[in-house]
Motif scaffolding. Structure first.
Motif, short mmCIF file in Angstrom:
data_model
loop_
_atom_site.label_atom_id
_atom_site.label_comp_id
_atom_site.label_asym_id
_atom_site.label_seq_id
_atom_site.Cartn_x
_atom_site.Cartn_y
_atom_site.Cartn_z
N GLY A 57 46.41 57.08 53.51
CA GLY A 57 46.38 58.50 53.18
C GLY A 57 46.08 59.40 54.37
N THR A 58 46.93 60.39 54.59
CA THR A 58 46.68 61.39 55.63
C THR A 58 46.63 62.80 55.04
N GLY A 59 46.68 62.93 53.71
CA GLY A 59 46.71 64.25 53.10
C GLY A 59 48.08 64.89 53.15
N LYS A 60 49.12 64.07 53.26
CA LYS A 60 50.48 64.58 53.41
C LYS A 60 50.96 65.33 52.16
N THR A 61 50.73 64.75 50.98
CA THR A 61 51.25 65.36 49.76
C THR A 61 50.63 66.74 49.50
N PRO A 62 49.32 66.93 49.64
CA PRO A 62 48.78 68.30 49.49
C PRO A 62 49.37 69.28 50.51
N ILE A 63 49.71 68.80 51.71
CA ILE A 63 50.34 69.68 52.70
C ILE A 63 51.75 70.04 52.27
N VAL A 64 52.49 69.07 51.71
CA VAL A 64 53.82 69.36 51.19
C VAL A 64 53.73 70.43 50.10
N ILE A 65 52.78 70.27 49.19
CA ILE A 65 52.61 71.22 48.09
C ILE A 65 52.25 72.61 48.63
N GLU A 66 51.37 72.66 49.62
CA GLU A 66 50.99 73.94 50.23
C GLU A 66 52.19 74.60 50.88
N LEU A 67 53.02 73.82 51.55
CA LEU A 67 54.24 74.34 52.16
C LEU A 67 55.17 74.92 51.11
N LEU A 68 55.37 74.19 50.01
CA LEU A 68 56.25 74.66 48.94
C LEU A 68 55.74 75.95 48.32
N LYS A 69 54.44 76.05 48.14
CA LYS A 69 53.86 77.27 47.57
C LYS A 69 54.09 78.46 48.48
N LEU A 70 54.00 78.25 49.79
CA LEU A 70 54.27 79.32 50.75
C LEU A 70 55.73 79.76 50.64
N LEU A 71 56.65 78.80 50.57
CA LEU A 71 58.07 79.13 50.49
C LEU A 71 58.39 79.90 49.20
N VAL A 72 57.86 79.42 48.09
CA VAL A 72 58.11 80.08 46.80
C VAL A 72 57.55 81.50 46.80
N LYS A 73 56.37 81.66 47.39
CA LYS A 73 55.74 82.98 47.48
C LYS A 73 56.62 83.95 48.26
N LYS A 74 57.33 83.43 49.25
CA LYS A 74 58.21 84.26 50.08
C LYS A 74 59.63 84.36 49.50
N LYS A 75 59.78 83.95 48.24
CA LYS A 75 61.07 84.02 47.54
C LYS A 75 62.14 83.13 48.19
N ILE A 76 61.70 82.02 48.74
CA ILE A 76 62.59 81.03 49.34
C ILE A 76 62.65 79.82 48.41
N SER A 77 63.86 79.36 48.12
CA SER A 77 64.04 78.26 47.16
C SER A 77 64.06 76.91 47.88
N PRO A 78 63.02 76.08 47.72
CA PRO A 78 62.97 74.78 48.40
C PRO A 78 63.42 73.63 47.52
N THR A 79 63.98 72.62 48.16
CA THR A 79 64.28 71.35 47.51
C THR A 79 63.66 70.23 48.32
#
Length: 336
Positions: free
Chosen positions: A41-63
């Protein structure tokens, strides 16, 4: 383990051949990779989730393009628009957690991530692909590489697997655009600064982004927040199947709770409703704290068992470098 060093040399040779003969292919949209250079574990998944939340907040659609470890099928599947009515044995635990945490993000699960991106492109309105666990995935060309390093145990013995925990040599961090030091609250300031200096000297990269795990206690549906004050006099056990158990237990202790013992399973273990029910029956008058990654494995569980389960949900709390993190991500997308 030094006795495994000859096998590590073979692994390194295969790693070099794989990188040399695999030509990265470009997707139609920008790609941001989040990965690491170690197993565990390096905390990768919480970082992925944080990244996605930033993108969604900026009205950017991530996959998200993710492999989905220890799934029971090789068939590619997709979670999108909050449609998560699928068994975790088909999706994998981390993809399901990502989909539940950020419903506006789409998650494509399957080993051939390049082909899957093309296969589902007509179904999705994608602005950016997030390549989960992508630092060693040579098949896809990425536009930004984010690499997570566990501050508590950054490189193990410094040896490649199986003798150590490194997936590739430390100097591979030169390829990273952003190095995120996770679990930075689990070491002293001196140890943290020494790690930064070591990475800088080996790679020329200054890891200015540091964070630790912020946490809250929620129910098994990952919705209702618990008031943990009533738990402080209870018999508490931790139950987890994650890569970095020490980080999980550290968060519990930081919250002011004390556990009597820990039940630790192999990372990504798909323990089921029966396993959880049997554990609750065995330890009567006890509560069990589990991770959010493990919580997504349980559906339609009996209420008498459900009320004994408390989920520890962690999110990254940036100490330094948050502005650089956000600017690097947004500037990458603005260049397209």
């Amino acid at each position: 383990m030094k006795s495994l060093y000859p096998i590590s040399l073979i692994y390194y040779g295969l790693y070099k051949l794989d990188r040399k003969f695999t030509k990265p292919k470009k997707l139609q949209k920008p790609v941001i990779s989040v990965g690491n250079i170690t197993f565990g574990g390096t905390g990768k998944t919480p970082i992925v989730i944080e990244l996605l939340k930033l993108l969604v907040k900026k009205k950017i659609s991530p996959t998200v393009l993710t492999r989905g470890y220890l799934r029971k099928t090789k068939k590619a599947v997709i979670l999108t628009n909050g449609n998560i009515d699928m068994d975790v044995s088909i999706t994998g635990d981390e993809p399901m957690l990502i989909a539940k945490s950020v419903p506006k993000a789409s998650v494509i699960i399957g080993s051939d991530r390049y082909s899957n991106a093309g296969r589902f492109t007509d179904q999705l309105n994608t602005d950016v692909y997030v390549l989960d666990d992508g630092f060693q995935h040579w098949n896809i060309k990425r536009d930004l590489d984010i690499v997570c390093v566990n501050t508590f145990n950054p490189f193990g013995s410094g040896m490649l697997i199986p003798a150590g925990i490194l997936r590739e040599p430390i100097n591979s961090l030169r390829r990273a655009d952003i190095i995120v030091l996770t679990n930075s609250d689990m070491v002293t300031n001196v140890e943290l600064e020494n790690l930064k200096k070591k990475i800088l000297s080996l790679t020329g990269k200054d890891p200015v982004v540091t964070c630790y795990s912020n946490f809250e206690y929620i129910d098994l549906d990952l919705k209702t927040v618990f008031d943990i004050r009533y738990l402080k006099e209870s018999n508490l056990y931790s139950l987890s199947a994650v890569g970095f158990t020490n980080g999980f237990k550290n968060s519990i202790l930081k919250s002011g709770l004390k556990i009597k013992d820990s039940i630790v399973l192999r990372d990504h273990s798909n323990f089921d409703n029966k396993f959880l029910t049997d554990i609750v029956k065995k330890y009567q008058n006890a509560y069990f704290i589990i991770t959010a990654k493990d919580a997504v494995k349980f559906k339609d569980i009996d209420e008498s068992v459900r009320e004994k389960i408390i989920v520890l949900k962690v999110t990254p709390k940036f100490i330094t470098g948050k502005l650089q993190w956000e600017n690097s991500i947004l500037n990458t997308l603005q260049s397209f």
